[in-house]
Design a protein around this motif. Structure first.
Motif: not given
Length: 594
Positions: A89-94, A99-100, A123-130
């Protein structure tokens, strides 16, 4: 063995072994690579709907994780969130300026993906991946939660429509309180050319007892206003009942859990996703593998026929087809660079037309907002424009990619023409468009004395005349009544002046931003086309050289007068496998969309 997919894997192994025996190790290697491709085929389902329809709750229920994505009204989803399979399980903000991906953990999703945690996307978030290890996700399903849009007309809609170009399915989420709205039907009409599969999910059936009538009304509306999707399934569900079913299962109440799951409607929705979406992607991969098998078998048969002709002392007959292919490839090698240049010149011209068309549509969108002259005009238009630019940039990337793929396919004669083409990231100047800097107009009584005075001169005469008239009717109250009338007229006059000023400032803002967008899009995408042509030129040269060497090797092998009996045996095996492949292709059914 009745499973067509398992039979296909077995056939692939047999054809790869035959390729090795026939002296075609490259074909065998490619077959094995396609057979052993890691993981299931990726399938993307975009979930879209107006605000407060239950999109995020639906995804939470599908993956069995209540509270995973923001659902409360005041922290609604503000950016696209992709939920996909991951072993842990995890989540990441693009982010725009990074770049990362930024590791935010599941607990950090609201802080980066919700309107409350990230107001105005500061915060300038393009997308989030879960990433989750759950249910259908393990079969390669990606669920994309989109920002709720008011009336499906906001800039978020542009991004969602662009995302549909690479999606396998669309889930349009509506609740059971009322039938499909005109805006939702318009959205479906725009989505028609971008996605093959649509399902309408009717949420909150536990709250609205009349949901069955609404579902029937939705089917009729689809038939009348979106005929292409007239047969689209309308699936009534209750995310609350699904959450209760998951809880009952966790507590060991299997019978209760099964009943609640059935009542929730999610059993049908999960079957639709498994069979119609994931299953279709699996069938499509199988069909593509079958095409490769048939191509390799045809090549083996040509090679073996040429060898038999050479063994019989008549190389011209058997080798004729191979020689003609080699000569055709030689002619192609002499002209393909000119074909590539002409193809990309046309892409460049068409790209300019596409950019102009998108800018014209953006200009029209801005003008529609401006004429409304709402109080929050200058605050909302930059955000609307920014969201719309995101979607248009994605559309232009898709245009360049598909156009380039078509040029490559024509040059390579559609054989081994699959070349990965990456999209161009949006430049920072477009991701962070300058905001409005115009001063807010001051209303009367708040340091707006100059404007008040300018607006008031024409009204002063009205006050004097109305005071005299009303005094004759109302006596001493006449001047006071006249003052009230004149004050109302004064404020109306001032409001009209500020409306005109606001519209003028907004049009100036739109003109400046659209010019910036035009310059950036033209410069960056034109450079992308030039760089892409150079990269593809090298890739095509490599592919053609490899093909030429392979054909030359086939000719040399065919000319070596091999053992006729052994070659005849291999050719018999080739035709046996080709017949088996034909039967299996029929069993795979409708996945072949040629």
């Amino acid at each position: 063995m009745n499973d067509p997919i398992a039979r296909l894997r077995e056939l692939t192994t047999s054809v790869a072994a035959l390729s090795d025996q026939a002296g075609l190790p490259e074909a065998a290697k490619r077959l094995c690579a396609e057979r052993d491709a890691d993981g299931p085929p990726a399938t993307t389902v975009v979930v879209v709907g107006e605000t407060k329809r239950g999109k995020s709750s639906l995804i939470n229920a599908l993956v069995g994780r209540p509270g995973l994505l923001p659902v409360e009204a005041d922290i609604a989803t503000a950016v696209h969130i992709t939920v996909r399979h991951a072993p842990e399980e995890g989540a990441w903000a693009h982010l725009v300026d990074r770049s990362e991906p930024l590791d935010i953990g599941v607990a950090g999703i609201p802080a980066y993906a919700s309107a409350d945690g990230n107001p105005g996307n500061a915060k300038g978030v393009r997308s989030v991946t879960v990433g989750l290890d759950a249910g259908l996700l393990s079969r390669g399903l990606d669920l994309v939660d989109t920002p709720g849009v008011a009336g499906l007309e906001a800039g978020h809609t542009e991004i969602t429509l662009a995302a549909l170009a690479t999606a396998d399915a669309l889930l349009l989420v509506v609740d059971a309180s009322a039938p499909l709205t005109a805006a939702e039907l318009r959205f479906l009409a725009r989505a028609t050319e971008r996605v093959e599969y649509v399902a309408v999910v009717l949420t909150k059936t536990d709250v609205h007892p009349g949901w069955a009538s609404v579902a029937e009304a939705n089917r009729e509306l689809l038939r009348l206003h979106a005929p292409r999707f007239a047969g689209a399934p309308v699936v009534p569900v209750s995310s609350r009942l699904k959450a209760e079913a998951d809880l009952a299962m966790a507590e060991g109440e299997a019978d209760i859990a099964e009943q609640l799951h059935r009542e929730s409607g999610f059993d049908r929705l999960e079957r639709l996703l498994a069979d119609d979406v994931i299953g279709r992607a699996e069938r499509l991969r199988a069909v593509n593998l079958m095409r490769l098998i048939l191509t390799v078998l045809d090549r083996i048969d040509h090679t073996l026929s040429a060898r038999l002709a050479a063994a019989a002392g008549d190389p011209s007959g058997g080798l004729g087809a191979e020689r003609r292919r080699y000569e055709e490839l030689t002619r192609l090698s002499a002209r393909w660079r000119q074909d590539l240049a002409a193809g990309f010149q046309k892409i460049g011209v068409d790209l300019q037309s596409e950019i102009a068309r998108h800018l014209q549509e953006l200009s029209g969108r801005c003008e529609r907002i401006i004429v409304q002259a709402a109080p929050e005009l200058l605050e909302t238009m930059p955000r609307e424009l920014g969201d719309a630019v995101d979607g248009r940039w994605a559309d232009l990337n898709t245009f360049v990619r598909t156009s380039a793929e078509e040029v490559v396919a024509e040059i390579l004669l559609r054989e081994d023409a699959q070349i990965d083409i990456d999209d161009l990231p949006m430049p920072g100047r477009l991701r962070r468009l300058p905001q409005v800097t115009a001063d807010e107009p001051q209303p009367p009584g708040e340091d707006g004395f100059g404007d008040l005075l300018s607006a008031g001169w024409p009204v002063l005469g009205v006050f004097m005349a109305s005071s005299t008239l009303l005094s004759s009717v109302l006596g001493p109250l006449g001047p006071a009544a006249a003052l009230v009338v004149s004050s109302a007229m004064l404020r109306h006059r001032y409001n009209e002046l500020t409306r005109v000023r606001t519209q003028r400032e907004a049009r100036l803002f739109a003109k400046e931003r659209l010019e910036l967008i035009r310059r950036e899009m033209t410069a960056q995408l034109s450079k992308h086309v030039i760089d892409l042509r150079r990269r593809l030129e090298g890739e095509i040269a490599t592919r053609l050289d490899s093909r030429r060497r392979r054909l030359q090797a086939d000719l040399e092998s065919a000319s070596s007068r091999p053992d006729a009996a052994a070659t005849e045996g291999l050719r018999g095996r080739t035709r046996e496998l080709a017949a088996h492949a034909g039967r299996l292709k029929a069993a795979l059914g409708s996945g072949d969309n040629r």
